[in-house]
Scaffold this active site. Structure first.
Site, PDB file in Angstrom:
ATOM      1  N   LYS A 192       3.440 -15.070   1.955  1.00 52.97           N
ATOM      2  CA  LYS A 192       3.818 -15.988   0.878  1.00 52.97           C
ATOM      3  C   LYS A 192       5.348 -16.080   0.835  1.00 52.97           C
ATOM      4  O   LYS A 192       6.008 -15.583  -0.081  1.00 52.97           O
ATOM      5  CB  LYS A 192       3.201 -15.563  -0.462  1.00 52.97           C
ATOM      6  CG  LYS A 192       1.777 -16.127  -0.610  1.00 52.97           C
ATOM      7  CD  LYS A 192       1.147 -15.923  -1.942  1.00 52.97           C
ATOM      8  CE  LYS A 192       1.761 -16.728  -3.058  1.00 52.97           C
ATOM      9  NZ  LYS A 192       1.311 -18.146  -3.069  1.00 52.97           N
TER      10      LYS A 192
ATOM     11  N   ASP B 178     -12.330  -9.518   4.183  1.00 54.25           N
ATOM     12  CA  ASP B 178     -13.593  -9.533   3.429  1.00 54.25           C
ATOM     13  C   ASP B 178     -14.111 -10.962   3.331  1.00 54.25           C
ATOM     14  O   ASP B 178     -15.311 -11.220   3.422  1.00 54.25           O
ATOM     15  CB  ASP B 178     -13.394  -8.978   2.009  1.00 54.25           C
ATOM     16  CG  ASP B 178     -13.822  -7.511   1.900  1.00 54.25           C
ATOM     17  OD1 ASP B 178     -13.548  -6.752   2.849  1.00 54.25           O
ATOM     18  OD2 ASP B 178     -14.406  -7.135   0.863  1.00 54.25           O
TER      19      ASP B 178
ATOM     20  N   ASP C 291      -2.560 -18.064   0.210  1.00 51.74           N
ATOM     21  CA  ASP C 291      -3.550 -18.746  -0.640  1.00 51.74           C
ATOM     22  C   ASP C 291      -4.192 -19.906   0.114  1.00 51.74           C
ATOM     23  O   ASP C 291      -5.411 -20.100   0.088  1.00 51.74           O
ATOM     24  CB  ASP C 291      -2.945 -19.191  -1.981  1.00 51.74           C
ATOM     25  CG  ASP C 291      -1.609 -19.907  -1.841  1.00 51.74           C
ATOM     26  OD1 ASP C 291      -1.053 -19.957  -0.719  1.00 51.74           O
ATOM     27  OD2 ASP C 291      -1.103 -20.427  -2.859  1.00 51.74           O
TER      28      ASP C 291
ATOM     29  N   TYR D   3       0.823  -1.211   0.000  1.00 52.13           N
ATOM     30  CA  TYR D   3       0.000   0.000   0.000  1.00 52.13           C
ATOM     31  C   TYR D   3       0.860   1.266   0.000  1.00 52.13           C
ATOM     32  O   TYR D   3       0.422   2.321  -0.455  1.00 52.13           O
ATOM     33  CB  TYR D   3      -0.900   0.033   1.241  1.00 52.13           C
ATOM     34  CG  TYR D   3      -2.205  -0.704   1.097  1.00 52.13           C
ATOM     35  CD1 TYR D   3      -2.229  -2.064   0.804  1.00 52.13           C
ATOM     36  CD2 TYR D   3      -3.411  -0.046   1.267  1.00 52.13           C
ATOM     37  CE1 TYR D   3      -3.420  -2.741   0.691  1.00 52.13           C
ATOM     38  CE2 TYR D   3      -4.614  -0.722   1.157  1.00 52.13           C
ATOM     39  CZ  TYR D   3      -4.619  -2.074   0.871  1.00 52.13           C
ATOM     40  OH  TYR D   3      -5.803  -2.734   0.763  1.00 52.13           O
TER      41      TYR D   3
ATOM     42  N   ASP E 135      -6.461  -7.264   4.035  1.00 53.85           N
ATOM     43  CA  ASP E 135      -7.628  -6.646   3.405  1.00 53.85           C
ATOM     44  C   ASP E 135      -8.497  -7.726   2.766  1.00 53.85           C
ATOM     45  O   ASP E 135      -9.704  -7.800   2.976  1.00 53.85           O
ATOM     46  CB  ASP E 135      -7.161  -5.632   2.353  1.00 53.85           C
ATOM     47  CG  ASP E 135      -8.327  -4.924   1.682  1.00 53.85           C
ATOM     48  OD1 ASP E 135      -9.288  -4.574   2.396  1.00 53.85           O
ATOM     49  OD2 ASP E 135      -8.278  -4.738   0.453  1.00 53.85           O
TER      50      ASP E 135
HETATM   51  C1  IPM Z   1     -10.598  -1.358   3.698  1.00 52.44           C
HETATM   52  C2  IPM Z   1     -10.617  -0.773   2.314  1.00 52.44           C
HETATM   53  C3  IPM Z   1      -9.421   0.146   2.121  1.00 52.44           C
HETATM   54  C4  IPM Z   1      -8.165  -0.705   2.112  1.00 52.44           C
HETATM   55  C5  IPM Z   1      -9.432   1.064   0.886  1.00 52.44           C
HETATM   56  C6  IPM Z   1     -10.729   1.784   0.727  1.00 52.44           C
HETATM   57  C7  IPM Z   1      -8.299   2.034   0.950  1.00 52.44           C
HETATM   58  O1  IPM Z   1     -10.689  -1.773   1.360  1.00 52.44           O
HETATM   59  O2  IPM Z   1     -10.541  -0.597   4.669  1.00 52.44           O
HETATM   60  O3  IPM Z   1     -10.683  -2.584   3.826  1.00 52.44           O
HETATM   61  O4  IPM Z   1      -7.803  -1.300   1.085  1.00 52.44           O
HETATM   62  O5  IPM Z   1      -7.529  -0.765   3.158  1.00 52.44           O
HETATM   63 MN    MN Z   2     -11.111  -3.737   2.192  1.00 58.02          MN
END
Ligand code: IPM
Ligand code: MN
Ligand code: NAD
Length: 369
Positions: free
Chosen positions: A193, A254, A226, A142, A250
């Site tokens: 990884k 999710d 993975d 990032y 990240d």
């Molecule tokens: C999160 C989001 C952010 C990230 C973006 C919006 C910068 O996906 O907070 O999970 O990638 O960290």
């Molecule tokens: Mn995110």
């Protein structure tokens, strides 16, 4: 107790809609518990860009430094997707995290009993699930240099991002993970990884060294990212604490979100290092984004943001009773059968964002007597 300074940055899309529900809880706390926060609001993301031409102004950044904690909604949306990188809404959030040095992002994936059936996995795989993903938040690909898009002499274009980690960055996030594990299930999976990335090799070595020197009694397993993604949907209950880098964290969070029934359920705390008094800089933010596809319809799930506020009460303000009360109210309302539209469960009453927020406050009122 001095009045706690709370900065609210609602952001874009569903951000303001879910944040309005937190305001209900704050109002209730002021009225019924005489807990007054010093609340101010600022702009971030597209909302800030539209007003100031920048996704996070220096003034708002100063307000964030001055606050005891920040509560963030979400940033971004199609309206701003084609802006240049330095003014994109997401850059506002990244600057907030970086400048406040919030290197530790705690993303708990917790399955409420009432939602076990709503998971995309079989109920018995997720019932009772309680995972803590510890995501490194201020390093890695990032922020690594070099980065950018360049045109080569032959006319080809080249996009570059760089994954970088130093030993101290790895050690401080691993320390957070081991420390948390000791208070939970005493198990850490460290995810990278190392089979293809040197930064992963360093990550693995440093985590192992810290473990051996400081946390030998915590169970440690190294796992490739993975495989971790696969294991999360195969047998998620094998995990207690997962520590991983910015990008893998990240993605994996999710993924873990869907185990709990919806991305709209996952809160998070982004924390800095503790000072001499044990205070940390902190931003609390749902894991989800601005959900442009459902924004403006009063149908978003506000629970991730309400639970982020509960994390703030617990971690930043040491208001355990109030955090418990809010979390219990969420549990009871879910037990009672109310659901926002993101949660797929037959036979449950579908309610709006507003009704969910009102129901939570009504439940807090009932619980508080
Ligand atoms: C999160 C989001 C952010 C990230 C973006 C919006 C910068 O996906 O907070 O999970 O990638 O960290
Ligand atoms: Mn995110
Ligand atoms: P998203 O998380 O906004 O949405 C993904 C899907 O989940 C969508 O279908 C959305 O409707 C649903 N969803 C998310 N939160 C929900 C909620 N609370 N209630 C009900 N449904 C919900 O991710 P995306 O669509 O990939 O990104 C949209 C925008 O948000 C992009 O600009 C992205 O950069 C940004 N984003 C911001 C953050 C943040 O501010 N922390 C996090 C992720 C994405």
């Amino acid at each position: 107790m001095s009045t706690k300074k709370l900065l609210i940055l609602a952001g874009d899309g569903i951000g303001p809609e879910v944040m309005a529900q937190v305001r209900r809880v704050i109002d209730w706390m002021a009225k019924k518990r005489h807990i007054a926060f010093d609340v101010s609001e600022g702009l971030i993301g597209g909302a800030s860009y539209d007003k100031f031409g920048h996704p996070l102004t220096d003034e708002t950044m100063q307000d964030a430094f001055a606050a005891d904690a920040v509560l963030l909604g979400a940033v971004g949306g199609p309206k701003w997707d084609n802006l240049s990188f330095d003014v994109k809404p997401e850059r506002g959030l990244l600057r907030l995290r970086k400048d406040l040095e919030l290197f530790a992002n705690l993303r708990p994936a917790f399955v409420f009993d009432a939602l076990a059936e709503a998971s995309s996995l079989k109920t018995d795989l997720v019932k009772g699930l309680d995972i803590m993903i510890v995501r490194e938040l201020t390093g890695g690909v990032y922020f690594g240099q070099p980065r950018g898009i360049e045109t080569l002499p032959n006319g080809e274009r080249r996009g570059v991002n760089t994954q970088v980690y130093t030993t101290s960055e790895i050690v401080r996030i691993a320390d957070v993970a081991f420390d948390l594990a000791k208070k939970r299930g005493n198990k850490v999976h460290s995810v990278e990884k190392a089979n293809v990335m040197e930064s992963g090799v360093l990550w693995r070595e440093e985590v192992q060294k810290l473990h051996d020197a400081k946390y030998p009694s915590v169970e440690l397993q190294h796992m490739y990212a993975d495989n971790c993604a696969m294991q999360l949907v195969r047998a998620p209950k094998q995990f207690d604490v997962i520590v991983t880098d910015n990008l893998f964290g990240d993605i994996l969070s999710d993924c873990a979100a869907m185990l709990t029934g919806s991305l709209g359920m996952l809160p998070s705390a982004s924390l800095g290092a503790a000072d001499a008094k044990g205070n940390r800089r902190a931003v609390y933010e749902p894991v989800h984004g601005s959900a442009p596809d459902i924004a403006g319809k009063d149908i978003a799930n506000p629970l991730a943001t309400l639970l982020s506020f509960a994390m703030m009460l617990r971690y930043s303000f040491d208001m355990r009773a109030e955090a418990d009360l809010l979390e219990q109210a969420v549990k009871n309302v879910l037990d009672g059968g109310l659901r926002t539209g993101d949660i797929m469960q037959a036979g449950k009453a579908k309610v709006s964002t507003t009704v969910m927020g009102e129901s939570i406050v009504r439940e807090m009122d009932k619980l508080a007597g």
